[in-house]
Design a protein around this motif. Structure first.
Motif, PDB file in Angstrom:
ATOM      1  N   ARG A  45     -57.269 -51.185 -21.812  1.00 26.52           N
ATOM      2  CA  ARG A  45     -56.135 -50.409 -22.270  1.00 26.52           C
ATOM      3  C   ARG A  45     -56.163 -48.966 -21.809  1.00 26.52           C
ATOM      4  O   ARG A  45     -55.186 -48.239 -22.029  1.00 26.52           O
ATOM      5  CB  ARG A  45     -56.064 -50.448 -23.795  1.00 26.52           C
ATOM      6  CG  ARG A  45     -56.147 -51.860 -24.379  1.00 26.52           C
ATOM      7  CD  ARG A  45     -56.675 -51.891 -25.824  1.00 26.52           C
ATOM      8  NE  ARG A  45     -55.995 -50.985 -26.719  1.00 26.52           N
ATOM      9  CZ  ARG A  45     -54.857 -51.250 -27.345  1.00 26.52           C
ATOM     10  NH1 ARG A  45     -54.290 -52.401 -27.179  1.00 26.52           N
ATOM     11  NH2 ARG A  45     -54.304 -50.367 -28.153  1.00 26.52           N
ATOM     12  N   SER A  48     -62.990 -45.706  -0.360  1.00 36.94           N
ATOM     13  CA  SER A  48     -61.722 -45.975  -1.022  1.00 36.94           C
ATOM     14  C   SER A  48     -61.434 -47.464  -1.080  1.00 36.94           C
ATOM     15  O   SER A  48     -61.031 -48.011  -2.110  1.00 36.94           O
ATOM     16  CB  SER A  48     -60.607 -45.239  -0.273  1.00 36.94           C
ATOM     17  OG  SER A  48     -59.342 -45.660  -0.694  1.00 36.94           O
ATOM     18  N   LEU A  49     -61.669 -48.134   0.033  1.00 39.90           N
ATOM     19  CA  LEU A  49     -61.453 -49.586   0.115  1.00 39.90           C
ATOM     20  C   LEU A  49     -62.309 -50.319  -0.907  1.00 39.90           C
ATOM     21  O   LEU A  49     -61.829 -51.205  -1.623  1.00 39.90           O
ATOM     22  CB  LEU A  49     -61.812 -50.041   1.535  1.00 39.90           C
ATOM     23  CG  LEU A  49     -61.294 -51.377   2.034  1.00 39.90           C
ATOM     24  CD1 LEU A  49     -59.788 -51.411   2.006  1.00 39.90           C
ATOM     25  CD2 LEU A  49     -61.795 -51.633   3.457  1.00 39.90           C
ATOM     26  N   ARG A 100     -59.471 -52.184  -8.981  1.00 42.71           N
ATOM     27  CA  ARG A 100     -58.093 -52.177  -9.476  1.00 42.71           C
ATOM     28  C   ARG A 100     -57.441 -53.550  -9.353  1.00 42.71           C
ATOM     29  O   ARG A 100     -56.784 -54.017 -10.283  1.00 42.71           O
ATOM     30  CB  ARG A 100     -57.259 -51.133  -8.720  1.00 42.71           C
ATOM     31  CG  ARG A 100     -55.825 -50.985  -9.235  1.00 42.71           C
ATOM     32  CD  ARG A 100     -55.046 -49.960  -8.426  1.00 42.71           C
ATOM     33  NE  ARG A 100     -55.026 -50.282  -7.007  1.00 42.71           N
ATOM     34  CZ  ARG A 100     -54.157 -51.097  -6.433  1.00 42.71           C
ATOM     35  NH1 ARG A 100     -53.209 -51.660  -7.133  1.00 42.71           N
ATOM     36  NH2 ARG A 100     -54.229 -51.358  -5.146  1.00 42.71           N
ATOM     37  N   TRP A 101     -57.629 -54.215  -8.197  1.00 47.94           N
ATOM     38  CA  TRP A 101     -56.860 -55.442  -7.983  1.00 47.94           C
ATOM     39  C   TRP A 101     -57.641 -56.724  -8.203  1.00 47.94           C
ATOM     40  O   TRP A 101     -57.051 -57.786  -8.397  1.00 47.94           O
ATOM     41  CB  TRP A 101     -56.255 -55.452  -6.575  1.00 47.94           C
ATOM     42  CG  TRP A 101     -57.255 -55.454  -5.438  1.00 47.94           C
ATOM     43  CD1 TRP A 101     -57.671 -54.359  -4.730  1.00 47.94           C
ATOM     44  CD2 TRP A 101     -57.963 -56.569  -4.902  1.00 47.94           C
ATOM     45  NE1 TRP A 101     -58.602 -54.737  -3.785  1.00 47.94           N
ATOM     46  CE2 TRP A 101     -58.796 -56.092  -3.865  1.00 47.94           C
ATOM     47  CE3 TRP A 101     -57.974 -57.938  -5.186  1.00 47.94           C
ATOM     48  CZ2 TRP A 101     -59.629 -56.917  -3.118  1.00 47.94           C
ATOM     49  CZ3 TRP A 101     -58.813 -58.767  -4.444  1.00 47.94           C
ATOM     50  CH2 TRP A 101     -59.625 -58.249  -3.422  1.00 47.94           C
ATOM     51  N   ILE A 112     -63.815 -49.045  -3.674  1.00 48.05           N
ATOM     52  CA  ILE A 112     -63.524 -48.649  -5.054  1.00 48.05           C
ATOM     53  C   ILE A 112     -62.263 -49.324  -5.561  1.00 48.05           C
ATOM     54  O   ILE A 112     -62.193 -49.796  -6.692  1.00 48.05           O
ATOM     55  CB  ILE A 112     -63.388 -47.114  -5.141  1.00 48.05           C
ATOM     56  CG1 ILE A 112     -64.764 -46.459  -5.025  1.00 48.05           C
ATOM     57  CG2 ILE A 112     -62.691 -46.696  -6.422  1.00 48.05           C
ATOM     58  CD1 ILE A 112     -64.734 -44.956  -4.856  1.00 48.05           C
ATOM     59  N   ASP A 113     -61.258 -49.424  -4.709  1.00 46.27           N
ATOM     60  CA  ASP A 113     -59.980 -49.976  -5.147  1.00 46.27           C
ATOM     61  C   ASP A 113     -60.074 -51.460  -5.488  1.00 46.27           C
ATOM     62  O   ASP A 113     -59.175 -52.019  -6.105  1.00 46.27           O
ATOM     63  CB  ASP A 113     -58.895 -49.738  -4.097  1.00 46.27           C
ATOM     64  CG  ASP A 113     -57.493 -49.844  -4.688  1.00 46.27           C
ATOM     65  OD1 ASP A 113     -57.223 -49.144  -5.682  1.00 46.27           O
ATOM     66  OD2 ASP A 113     -56.682 -50.640  -4.179  1.00 46.27           O
ATOM     67  N   VAL A 114     -61.171 -52.094  -5.092  1.00 45.30           N
ATOM     68  CA  VAL A 114     -61.384 -53.490  -5.487  1.00 45.30           C
ATOM     69  C   VAL A 114     -61.322 -53.614  -7.008  1.00 45.30           C
ATOM     70  O   VAL A 114     -60.776 -54.579  -7.544  1.00 45.30           O
ATOM     71  CB  VAL A 114     -62.735 -54.006  -4.945  1.00 45.30           C
ATOM     72  CG1 VAL A 114     -63.102 -55.336  -5.593  1.00 45.30           C
ATOM     73  CG2 VAL A 114     -62.680 -54.159  -3.435  1.00 45.30           C
ATOM     74  N   ASP A 134     -60.719 -38.601 -14.995  1.00 39.29           N
ATOM     75  CA  ASP A 134     -59.894 -37.467 -15.404  1.00 39.29           C
ATOM     76  C   ASP A 134     -59.816 -37.302 -16.915  1.00 39.29           C
ATOM     77  O   ASP A 134     -59.352 -36.276 -17.407  1.00 39.29           O
ATOM     78  CB  ASP A 134     -58.467 -37.621 -14.851  1.00 39.29           C
ATOM     79  CG  ASP A 134     -58.432 -37.459 -13.337  1.00 39.29           C
ATOM     80  OD1 ASP A 134     -59.391 -36.907 -12.792  1.00 39.29           O
ATOM     81  OD2 ASP A 134     -57.441 -37.885 -12.720  1.00 39.29           O
ATOM     82  N   ARG A 142     -63.886 -50.373 -13.427  1.00 36.30           N
ATOM     83  CA  ARG A 142     -62.586 -49.776 -13.727  1.00 36.30           C
ATOM     84  C   ARG A 142     -62.725 -48.489 -14.511  1.00 36.30           C
ATOM     85  O   ARG A 142     -62.117 -47.470 -14.198  1.00 36.30           O
ATOM     86  CB  ARG A 142     -61.773 -50.749 -14.575  1.00 36.30           C
ATOM     87  CG  ARG A 142     -60.824 -51.516 -13.762  1.00 36.30           C
ATOM     88  CD  ARG A 142     -59.757 -52.114 -14.648  1.00 36.30           C
ATOM     89  NE  ARG A 142     -58.761 -52.685 -13.763  1.00 36.30           N
ATOM     90  CZ  ARG A 142     -57.490 -52.822 -14.070  1.00 36.30           C
ATOM     91  NH1 ARG A 142     -57.063 -52.433 -15.241  1.00 36.30           N
ATOM     92  NH2 ARG A 142     -56.667 -53.326 -13.210  1.00 36.30           N
ATOM     93  N   TYR A 177     -61.822 -45.048 -12.669  1.00 36.40           N
ATOM     94  CA  TYR A 177     -60.446 -44.619 -12.914  1.00 36.40           C
ATOM     95  C   TYR A 177     -60.255 -43.760 -14.157  1.00 36.40           C
ATOM     96  O   TYR A 177     -59.148 -43.297 -14.410  1.00 36.40           O
ATOM     97  CB  TYR A 177     -59.520 -45.833 -12.971  1.00 36.40           C
ATOM     98  CG  TYR A 177     -59.386 -46.506 -11.632  1.00 36.40           C
ATOM     99  CD1 TYR A 177     -58.644 -45.895 -10.619  1.00 36.40           C
ATOM    100  CD2 TYR A 177     -60.029 -47.688 -11.348  1.00 36.40           C
ATOM    101  CE1 TYR A 177     -58.553 -46.479  -9.376  1.00 36.40           C
ATOM    102  CE2 TYR A 177     -59.931 -48.278 -10.098  1.00 36.40           C
ATOM    103  CZ  TYR A 177     -59.188 -47.672  -9.120  1.00 36.40           C
ATOM    104  OH  TYR A 177     -59.096 -48.239  -7.878  1.00 36.40           O
TER     105      TYR A 177
END
Lengths: 214, 214
Positions: B37, B172-173, B179-180, B175-177, B124, B117, B121
């Motif tokens: 969440r 970046s490639l 996310r998806w 890390i973004d794993v 911040d 995640r 992410y």
DNA sequence: ACCGCCACTAAGCGCCCGCTCACCCTTGCC
DNA sequence: GGCAAGGGTGAGCGGGCGCTTAGTGGCGGT
């Protein structure tokens, strides 16, 4: 006199379609706030304040805070689809079109980082119905890129064994630009777009056109 | 009887170091909730509930909700540095080591998607001091990958003009794993790791070892 | 048997959230 | 000038938030 296309900061403004002027200012304020602090950490009072209005003014133009996010997300995804569709349908071989798609998509994520952040990373904050609608747009995004790669494989321009996996990787690479790119950093959106187009052509094993290796 | 290493879901458990048992259960509950969440949308009541405790129990082991995120983020980043450092210092040429680094880093992001995640992410959501500490760890992550690429360029194994830009893209490639990637999807973490290692070797123009291009 | 210790709980404080409502200005039309 | 329409405001509602505090129960040491 025509619709403005750019601000001084280089952020694209596809918000011309948001019709009452106050509604547009609120939407723009919401984009800024969501991008900076995240959807859940942003208060309606903050959004209204940034737009120079009282907290109640928000509810004249939008039913809920979520509707703001929904509108932002839909407009942003429609823009993303449009960018990729334009590149995919342009002239030239698969390599040129893939390079074009990647560089313009990356430019959008880097230059409009504020918007792109909200569009790409706040999807889970939407309710089930709105999320389903946005996911349909995402499938179009995926299909455009996959289409170019498939064509390149068929024509022999690309050497890719896992087309769907490579498609995901290419899109992932572009999308994640919104997370790390910094307008005050050493690169311009154009430079990142060029670099990434080159990297992606290498990923698909492009045999010619723009590869410029060595 | 020894410390468990895996759950049935395949999620790695580096939380053995969190010492009071109740504190570990709370931390694990927080990871789950934050990943599902987001930090700001998660309530302390939810975390305590998942751990089977009353809301007040959380404050015996952690001063604030933010301290939970800070601890999770630090442990996760330390694990990330360790993974990359191990790969970077292993035997073999730059191509083998880069492939090793990417595949193990991707496996961690895919298999431990829940943890990754939060780690990647929710940066911040930390306060300035905590964020500064984590950013130092991120610079170590960047340095490990950049080191391998630099070495490959020096030895002539890689063909890369923009080392820093390529480093950012590779990370970046990976890390973004987080996310998806979906554990119920068609790919295992191992398969994605292999695919990505191949793609990255192409990105750096690796001349040999594991490239396996037709 | 007794006590000190401490992980844990029930209750709740003060605050701020998303959102509403009664009312107020302007603006344009007759 | 009268008046409807609608964008805007000030005040505030119900509720849930992060976090605190006074008290409880069970356990180890002597």
């Amino acid at each position: 006199m025509s619709t403005a296309e750019e601000t001084a900061g280089g952020e694209a403004q596809p918000w011309g379609e948001v019709t009452p002027d106050a509604a547009r200012r609120l939407l723009l304020a919401a984009v800024e706030a969501f991008a900076e602090r995240g959807y859940h950490a942003t208060t309606t009072r903050d959004i209204a304040g940034r737009a120079g209005m009282s907290p109640a003014a928000l509810y004249i133009h939008y039913k809920t805070k979520e509707e703001l996010l929904h509108r932002i997300s839909r407009i942003g995804h429609e823009k993303a689809v449009e960018i990729l569709r334009t590149a995919a349908r342009s002239e030239g071989g698969p390599a040129e079109r893939l390079a074009d798609a990647v560089s313009s998509f990356v430019r959008w994520h880097a230059g409009g980082r504020t918007t792109a952040r909200v569009v790409q990373y706040e999807l889970d904050s939407l309710g089930p119905d709105a999320r389903a609608e946005i996911l349909a747009l995402r499938r179009q995004v995926d299909a455009e890129v996959r289409g170019i790669i498939e064509e390149g494989v068929r024509s022999g321009d690309f050497d890719v064994t896992d087309v769907q996996g490579t498609t995901v990787a290419v899109l992932s690479l572009c999308i994640d630009v919104a997370r790390w790119f910094n307008l005050d950093g050493p690169r311009t959106p154009e430079q990142v777009g060029e670099l990434y187009a080159d990297l992606v052509l290498r990923m698909v094993g492009a045999r010619r056109a723009g590869a410029a290796q060595r």
